[in-house]
Write a protein that holds these residues in place. Structure first.
Motif, PDB file in Angstrom:
ATOM      1  N   GLN A  80      -4.628   5.916 -10.870  1.00 18.16           N
ATOM      2  CA  GLN A  80      -5.301   4.862 -10.113  1.00 18.16           C
ATOM      3  C   GLN A  80      -4.461   4.555  -8.874  1.00 18.16           C
ATOM      4  OE1 GLN A  80      -8.347   3.212 -10.667  1.00 18.16           O
ATOM      5  NE2 GLN A  80      -7.905   2.494  -8.593  1.00 18.16           N
ATOM      6  N   ASN A  81      -5.141   4.428  -7.724  1.00 17.44           N
ATOM      7  CA  ASN A  81      -4.457   4.207  -6.448  1.00 17.44           C
ATOM      8  C   ASN A  81      -4.951   2.922  -5.800  1.00 17.44           C
ATOM      9  OD1 ASN A  81      -3.120   7.138  -5.739  1.00 17.44           O
ATOM     10  ND2 ASN A  81      -5.000   7.350  -6.924  1.00 17.44           N
ATOM     11  N   TRP A  82      -4.000   2.041  -5.458  1.00 20.74           N
ATOM     12  CA  TRP A  82      -4.313   0.772  -4.797  1.00 20.74           C
ATOM     13  C   TRP A  82      -3.645   0.738  -3.427  1.00 20.74           C
ATOM     14  CZ3 TRP A  82      -2.587   0.844  -9.930  1.00 20.74           C
ATOM     15  CH2 TRP A  82      -3.513   0.434 -10.899  1.00 20.74           C
ATOM     16  N   PHE A  83      -4.455   0.433  -2.391  1.00 17.22           N
ATOM     17  CA  PHE A  83      -3.954   0.306  -1.024  1.00 17.22           C
ATOM     18  C   PHE A  83      -3.782  -1.172  -0.685  1.00 17.22           C
ATOM     19  CE2 PHE A  83      -5.726   4.460  -1.256  1.00 17.22           C
ATOM     20  CZ  PHE A  83      -4.992   5.243  -0.375  1.00 17.22           C
ATOM     21  N   GLN A  84      -2.661  -1.496  -0.075  1.00 25.10           N
ATOM     22  CA  GLN A  84      -2.390  -2.899   0.229  1.00 25.10           C
ATOM     23  C   GLN A  84      -3.237  -3.420   1.385  1.00 25.10           C
ATOM     24  OE1 GLN A  84       1.479  -4.185   2.138  1.00 25.10           O
ATOM     25  NE2 GLN A  84       1.765  -5.141   0.130  1.00 25.10           N
ATOM     26  N   ARG A  85      -3.424  -2.619   2.431  1.00 32.38           N
ATOM     27  CA  ARG A  85      -4.171  -3.067   3.602  1.00 32.38           C
ATOM     28  C   ARG A  85      -5.623  -2.556   3.570  1.00 32.38           C
ATOM     29  NH1 ARG A  85      -2.375  -4.768   8.464  1.00 32.38           N
ATOM     30  NH2 ARG A  85      -0.262  -3.960   8.048  1.00 32.38           N
ATOM     31  N   PHE A  86      -5.796  -1.260   3.425  1.00 34.76           N
ATOM     32  CA  PHE A  86      -7.130  -0.652   3.477  1.00 34.76           C
ATOM     33  C   PHE A  86      -7.695  -0.543   2.058  1.00 34.76           C
ATOM     34  CE2 PHE A  86      -4.714   1.217   7.085  1.00 34.76           C
ATOM     35  CZ  PHE A  86      -5.424   0.602   8.120  1.00 34.76           C
ATOM     36  N   ARG A  87      -8.109  -1.672   1.503  1.00 37.54           N
ATOM     37  CA  ARG A  87      -8.529  -1.706   0.100  1.00 37.54           C
ATOM     38  C   ARG A  87      -9.821  -0.940  -0.157  1.00 37.54           C
ATOM     39  NH1 ARG A  87      -7.102  -8.042  -1.460  1.00 37.54           N
ATOM     40  NH2 ARG A  87      -4.855  -7.873  -0.963  1.00 37.54           N
ATOM     41  N   LEU A  88     -10.579  -0.672   0.903  1.00 36.48           N
ATOM     42  CA  LEU A  88     -11.780   0.143   0.749  1.00 36.48           C
ATOM     43  C   LEU A  88     -11.451   1.524   0.186  1.00 36.48           C
ATOM     44  CD1 LEU A  88     -14.849   0.666   1.369  1.00 36.48           C
ATOM     45  CD2 LEU A  88     -14.108   1.465   3.633  1.00 36.48           C
ATOM     46  N   LEU A  89     -10.212   1.972   0.366  1.00 37.20           N
ATOM     47  CA  LEU A  89      -9.806   3.309  -0.049  1.00 37.20           C
ATOM     48  C   LEU A  89      -9.327   3.392  -1.491  1.00 37.20           C
ATOM     49  CD1 LEU A  89      -7.846   4.413   3.161  1.00 37.20           C
ATOM     50  CD2 LEU A  89     -10.273   4.741   2.630  1.00 37.20           C
ATOM     51  N   ASN A  90      -9.261   2.260  -2.200  1.00 35.46           N
ATOM     52  CA  ASN A  90      -8.829   2.298  -3.601  1.00 35.46           C
ATOM     53  C   ASN A  90      -9.684   3.295  -4.383  1.00 35.46           C
ATOM     54  OD1 ASN A  90      -7.073   0.280  -2.892  1.00 35.46           O
ATOM     55  ND2 ASN A  90      -8.096  -1.335  -4.054  1.00 35.46           N
ATOM     56  N   TYR A  91      -9.044   4.089  -5.236  1.00 35.48           N
ATOM     57  CA  TYR A  91      -9.812   5.095  -5.975  1.00 35.48           C
ATOM     58  C   TYR A  91      -9.087   5.523  -7.243  1.00 35.48           C
ATOM     59  CZ  TYR A  91      -6.661   8.861  -4.441  1.00 35.48           C
ATOM     60  OH  TYR A  91      -5.561   9.659  -4.232  1.00 35.48           O
ATOM     61  N   LEU A  92      -9.876   6.098  -8.159  1.00 33.68           N
ATOM     62  CA  LEU A  92      -9.361   6.736  -9.363  1.00 33.68           C
ATOM     63  C   LEU A  92      -9.411   8.239  -9.147  1.00 33.68           C
ATOM     64  CD1 LEU A  92      -8.447   6.711 -12.353  1.00 33.68           C
ATOM     65  CD2 LEU A  92     -10.887   6.750 -12.970  1.00 33.68           C
ATOM     66  N   GLY A  93      -8.267   8.886  -9.226  1.00 38.63           N
ATOM     67  CA  GLY A  93      -8.208  10.326  -9.021  1.00 38.63           C
ATOM     68  C   GLY A  93      -7.661  11.039 -10.235  1.00 38.63           C
ATOM     69  N   TRP A  94      -7.657  12.369 -10.165  1.00 43.49           N
ATOM     70  CA  TRP A  94      -7.103  13.158 -11.269  1.00 43.49           C
ATOM     71  C   TRP A  94      -6.677  14.535 -10.771  1.00 43.49           C
ATOM     72  CZ3 TRP A  94     -12.322  11.475 -11.671  1.00 43.49           C
ATOM     73  CH2 TRP A  94     -13.277  12.446 -11.318  1.00 43.49           C
TER      74      TRP A  94
END
Length: 286
Positions: A80-94
C-alpha cells in the motif's frame, strides 16, 4: 532528487521453503510530476509544491521448492502506497513472480515463468496529476542447450501485456510477442560473451487507427542483432553491456521507422555488502 529509506524484508520463519515477508520504506521525490521550472504547480495539480513523500508498507512471501532436478520459485509482495501531498495517487500495488525450472540429462535446461506487477508509472512525459497506474503482465518459456561445458544456445518465447487503468492513458496499452535466440561462451572465470538475435511483434490494441497528426501507429515489428558481454573483472567490479543494430518498422506510418546502432553499457562496483555503485549509458528505442 529522489531519496529512499527502507527496511529490508524480514523472514518470520526460518524454513528454506516458505518465508513470509514484511516490507516498509519512505520515499522522497523533489519533483514527482517532473514539472519544468516555468510551470506553476498550482495550475497543474492545485498545490504550490512539487515534492512529495511516499510511505509504502507491504507484506508477502517467498517460496522455493526443489525436487530432484526441478525447482519452483514464487515471490509475492502486496504494498500500500500513501502520498503526503498528491493523495490522488494513493494506490495498492503488487509484485508477483512464479518460475519453474527443470534439467533433463546433462545438457538441456528449461524454464517457464509468469510475472504480474501493478505499479505507478512515471511522469516524465505526462507532467500532470493523473493516477498513472499500470499492470505489467509477462509470460515466458525458455530453453538452453549446452553443446560444450562453456558453450550454450538459449532460446525464449515471451509475451508482455501492459495495461493502464486511467481512461486517458489506455491509448498506451501495449502487447509484445518476442522471440530471442542467443549463442554464448562462458569463460572459466564466469564471464560471458554472446551473439543475440531478436524479433518483436508489437501492437497498441486501443489505437484502432493510426494517427497521422501525432504519428502514433498501432502496430510495429522490430529486428535486433547484437553482441553481449558480461565481464566479471573482479569480485567487486563487473561490466555488462551490448552493442548491435536495431530495425523497427511500423505498419502504417513508415516515417516513424528506425534503423541504427543501439547499445547499453553498465559498470557495477560493489566495495562492500552495503554499497553498490552503478554507472550506465545507453542508446535504445523507447
Amino acid at each position: 532528487m529522489i531519496a529512499c529509506v527502507g527496511s529490508s524484508p524480514l523472514a518470520a520463519l526460518s524454513s528454506d521453503i516458505f518465508k513470509p515477508l514484511v516490507h516498509s520504506q519512505l520515499l522522497y521525490d523533489s519533483n514527482l510530476l517532473r514539472l519544468s521550472d516555468s510551470v506553476d504547480p498550482q495550475q497543474i495539480a492545485g498545490t504550490d509544491g512539487r515534492d512529495d513523500f511516499t510511505k509504502q508498507v507491504g507484506a508477502g512471501f517467498d517460496l522455493d521448492w526443489r525436487h530432484q532436478r526441478q525447482q519452483v520459485k514464487i515471490n509475492a509482495l502486496a504494498h500500500q502506497n500513501w502520498f503526503q501531498r498528491f493523495r490522488l495517487l494513493n494506490y495498492l500495488g503488487w509484485n508477483t513472480r512464479a518460475q519453474w525450472t527443470g534439467e533433463f540429462g546433462h545438457n538441456l535446461q528449461t524454464e517457464l515463468s509468469y510475472s504480474n506487477d501493478r505499479t505507478l508509472g512515471g511522469f516524465g512525459q505526462l507532467n500532470q496529476l493523473i493516477a498513472n497506474l499500470l499492470n505489467n503482465e509477462h509470460y515466458s518459456f525458455a530453453a538452453q542447450y549446452f553443446f560444450h561445458p562453456q558453450i550454450r544456445i538459449r532460446s525464449s518465447l515471451s509475451r508482455r501485456n501492459i495495461k493502464f487503468d486511467d481512461e486517458s492513458r489506455r491509448f498506451a496499452n501495449n502487447q509484445e510477442d518476442t522471440l530471442d535466440v542467443t549463442l554464448q561462451y562462458m569463460s572459466p572465470s564466469k564471464s560471458i560473451l554472446g551473439l543475440r538475435g531478436q524479433i518483436v511483434s508489437g501492437q497498441f490494441p486501443d489505437r484502432p487507427l493510426p494517427n497521422q497528426l501525432t504519428l502514433q501507429d498501432n502496430a510495429y515489428s522490430r529486428y535486433h542483432y547484437d553482441v553481449t558481454i558480461d565481464w566479471r573483472y573482479s569480485v567487486k567490479t563487473a561490466l555488462q553491456g551490448n552493442l548491435g543494430y536495431t530495425i523497427q518498422r511500423h505498419r502504417h506510418l513508415p516515417q516513424r521507422d528506425f534503423a541504427n546502432f543501439t547499445g547499453r553499457l553498465e559498470i557495477n562496483w560493489k566495495p562492500s555488502e552495503l554499497w553498490l555503485w552503478t554507472l550506465s549509458s545507453w542508446r535504445e528505442i523507447a
